[in-house]
Design a protein around this motif. Structure first.
Motif, short mmCIF file in Angstrom:
data_model
loop_
_atom_site.label_atom_id
_atom_site.label_comp_id
_atom_site.label_asym_id
_atom_site.label_seq_id
_atom_site.Cartn_x
_atom_site.Cartn_y
_atom_site.Cartn_z
N ILE A 130 0.60 0.86 -4.92
CA ILE A 130 0.53 -0.17 -5.95
C ILE A 130 -0.71 0.02 -6.81
O ILE A 130 -1.78 0.38 -6.31
CB ILE A 130 0.55 -1.57 -5.29
CG1 ILE A 130 0.70 -2.67 -6.35
CG2 ILE A 130 -0.67 -1.79 -4.40
CD1 ILE A 130 1.00 -4.03 -5.75
N GLN A 131 -0.55 -0.18 -8.13
CA GLN A 131 -1.64 0.06 -9.07
C GLN A 131 -1.74 -1.06 -10.09
O GLN A 131 -0.75 -1.73 -10.41
CB GLN A 131 -1.43 1.39 -9.81
CG GLN A 131 -1.40 2.60 -8.91
CD GLN A 131 -1.13 3.88 -9.67
OE1 GLN A 131 -1.57 4.04 -10.80
NE2 GLN A 131 -0.39 4.80 -9.04
N ASN A 132 -2.94 -1.23 -10.60
CA ASN A 132 -3.19 -2.22 -11.64
C ASN A 132 -2.28 -1.99 -12.84
O ASN A 132 -2.08 -0.86 -13.28
CB ASN A 132 -4.66 -2.13 -12.07
CG ASN A 132 -5.00 -3.13 -13.15
OD1 ASN A 132 -4.91 -4.33 -12.94
ND2 ASN A 132 -5.40 -2.64 -14.31
N TYR A 137 -3.67 -9.75 -6.57
CA TYR A 137 -5.01 -9.22 -6.33
C TYR A 137 -5.12 -7.77 -6.78
O TYR A 137 -6.16 -7.36 -7.33
CB TYR A 137 -5.34 -9.33 -4.84
CG TYR A 137 -6.61 -8.62 -4.45
CD1 TYR A 137 -7.86 -9.16 -4.78
CD2 TYR A 137 -6.57 -7.41 -3.75
CE1 TYR A 137 -9.03 -8.50 -4.43
CE2 TYR A 137 -7.74 -6.76 -3.40
CZ TYR A 137 -8.96 -7.30 -3.74
OH TYR A 137 -10.12 -6.65 -3.41
N PHE A 138 -4.05 -6.99 -6.61
CA PHE A 138 -4.05 -5.59 -7.02
C PHE A 138 -3.83 -5.41 -8.52
O PHE A 138 -3.75 -4.28 -9.00
CB PHE A 138 -2.98 -4.81 -6.25
CG PHE A 138 -3.32 -4.61 -4.79
CD1 PHE A 138 -4.55 -4.11 -4.41
CD2 PHE A 138 -2.39 -4.91 -3.80
CE1 PHE A 138 -4.86 -3.93 -3.06
CE2 PHE A 138 -2.69 -4.73 -2.46
CZ PHE A 138 -3.93 -4.24 -2.08
N THR A 170 -1.26 -6.59 -10.59
CA THR A 170 0.10 -6.39 -11.10
C THR A 170 0.67 -7.69 -11.66
O THR A 170 0.16 -8.78 -11.41
CB THR A 170 1.03 -5.88 -10.00
OG1 THR A 170 1.21 -6.90 -9.02
CG2 THR A 170 0.46 -4.63 -9.34
N ARG A 204 0.82 -1.21 0.00
CA ARG A 204 0.00 0.00 0.00
C ARG A 204 0.85 1.25 0.00
O ARG A 204 0.53 2.24 -0.68
CB ARG A 204 -0.92 0.01 1.22
CG ARG A 204 -2.21 -0.79 1.04
CD ARG A 204 -3.00 -0.74 2.32
NE ARG A 204 -4.36 -1.24 2.16
CZ ARG A 204 -5.17 -1.48 3.18
NH1 ARG A 204 -4.75 -1.27 4.42
NH2 ARG A 204 -6.39 -1.93 2.97
N LEU A 209 -1.18 -10.75 -2.76
CA LEU A 209 -1.75 -9.41 -2.71
C LEU A 209 -1.41 -8.62 -3.98
O LEU A 209 -2.27 -7.90 -4.52
CB LEU A 209 -1.23 -8.67 -1.48
CG LEU A 209 -1.83 -9.14 -0.15
CD1 LEU A 209 -1.01 -8.59 1.02
CD2 LEU A 209 -3.28 -8.71 -0.02
N ALA A 210 -0.17 -8.75 -4.44
CA ALA A 210 0.21 -8.04 -5.67
C ALA A 210 -0.61 -8.52 -6.86
O ALA A 210 -1.03 -7.74 -7.72
CB ALA A 210 1.70 -8.23 -5.94
#
Length: 329
Positions: A151-153, A176-177, A179, A147, A173-174
């Motif tokens: 972090i961005q798509n 899920y976000f 990436t 966070r 998590l990465a």
């Protein structure tokens, strides 16, 4: 109740299983019968008092100058509430919970008392106690740093130490976000990190990732094995380097200077453990977006063996201590 006690710093053999008094609770606390707990890399360092010279005295002042201030180790747990204080509103007897006890420790035991407002929430319905106990430290740490990197798509993320506790959650998590994840680990863990969502994998025993020509928007070193100076050339413009639980003052200085003088940023430190993030993680688990990786299980009376294993530095995900079956009300 039975609990692991250590009255001096040293090797795993300082940990002893003892019979001690069951904790009492205040009006704003709950008493928890613990079904599962863990041994983390932090537990191992604290037990041995392995702190760099610059931090040795502050660490001893915080945790106990000549001997441990809190004699029962452990900070992750999952279990069942058996008693609630008069002012407790959000929990009731019989609730299945999981959480983090913080610097009060005490989780390597059959019972623990914790404040209602602590890092504590109801256990995910799709996890066992053992799986849930392995969540808080690794998952919240991974979430905290990702966070902070904003972090961005569509970004590219490199995760070093991808098969450890923080690393296995960071991959998920990465992903899920939105990436694209490249994971760095040893040969034996390549399939594991792929199964968690890594698109590319790098075997550090065969390839030095810092010499790669590929660049990334985020580099997350979860184990402190890289340096910002080596990784900086792998960052895209405005990229971010993340390093959790680093102790070296020189690393902080270099990061501070780079943050002042360049587009690439370095974010270091420790995670803020909190109830809100634990609830966020719980929701992801119940949505099927996140799971815990457990390497080994040990009974409570074999916790010294668990410490020996963890301090070798090669665990996959988490090491869990099973307490169910030992508890007696």
């Amino acid at each position: 109740m039975k609990a692991i006690i250590y009255t001096k710093y040293g090797p795993p053999e300082v940990l002893q299983l003892k019979e001690v008094e069951k904790p009492t609770i205040n009006d704003d606390e709950v008493l928890i019968k613990i079904h599962a707990t863990t041994v983390t890399a932090g537990d191992v360092k604290l037990r041995a008092s392995e702190f760099p010279f610059m931090y040795w005295l502050p660490s001893r002042l915080m945790f106990g100058l000549t001997k441990p201030r809190n004699k029962i180790p452990g900070c992750e747990l999952a279990g069942e509430i058996v008693t609630v204080g008069k002012k407790v509103k959000n929990f009731k007897t019989g609730d299945h919970i999981f959480g983090y006890s913080g610097f009060s420790f005490g989780a390597n035991a059959e019972y623990i008392s914790l404040p209602e407002q602590g890092v504590l929430t109801k256990k995910p319905i799709n996890m066992s106690f053992e799986q849930a106990a392995a969540v808080p430290v690794g998952a919240i740490t991974a979430l905290h740093f990702l966070r902070r990197s904003i972090i961005q798509n569509g970004q590219s993320v490199l995760i070093y130490g991808a098969s450890g506790s923080v690393g296995t959650y960071a991959i998920q998590l990465a992903k899920y976000f939105g990436t694209e994840v490249t994971a760095v680990c040893s040969t034996s863990n390549l399939e594991l990190v792929r199964s968690l969502g890594a698109i590319e994998v790098v075997d550090y025993t065969k390839e030095d990732v810092t010499k790669s020509r590929k660049t990334y928007d985020i580099i997350f070193d979860t184990v402190g094995k890289t340096s910002f100076s080596d990784c900086k050339k792998l960052l895209n413009k405005d990229g971010t380097y993340l390093l959790s639980a680093v102790w070296k003052p020189s690393v902080y200085f270099k990061a501070f200077w780079s943050n002042l003088t360049s587009n690439e940023k370095a974010i270091l430190g420790v995670a803020n453990m909190n109830k809100e993030d634990l609830n966020y993680i719980k929701a992801l688990i119940e949505a099927g977006k996140l799971t815990s990786v457990i390497d080994r299980h040990y009974p409570l009376d074999q916790i010294a063996e668990a410490h020996h294993y963890v301090e070798q530095g090669h665990k996959k995900g988490n090491v869990v201590i099973n307490i169910r079956g030992n508890n007696q009300l």
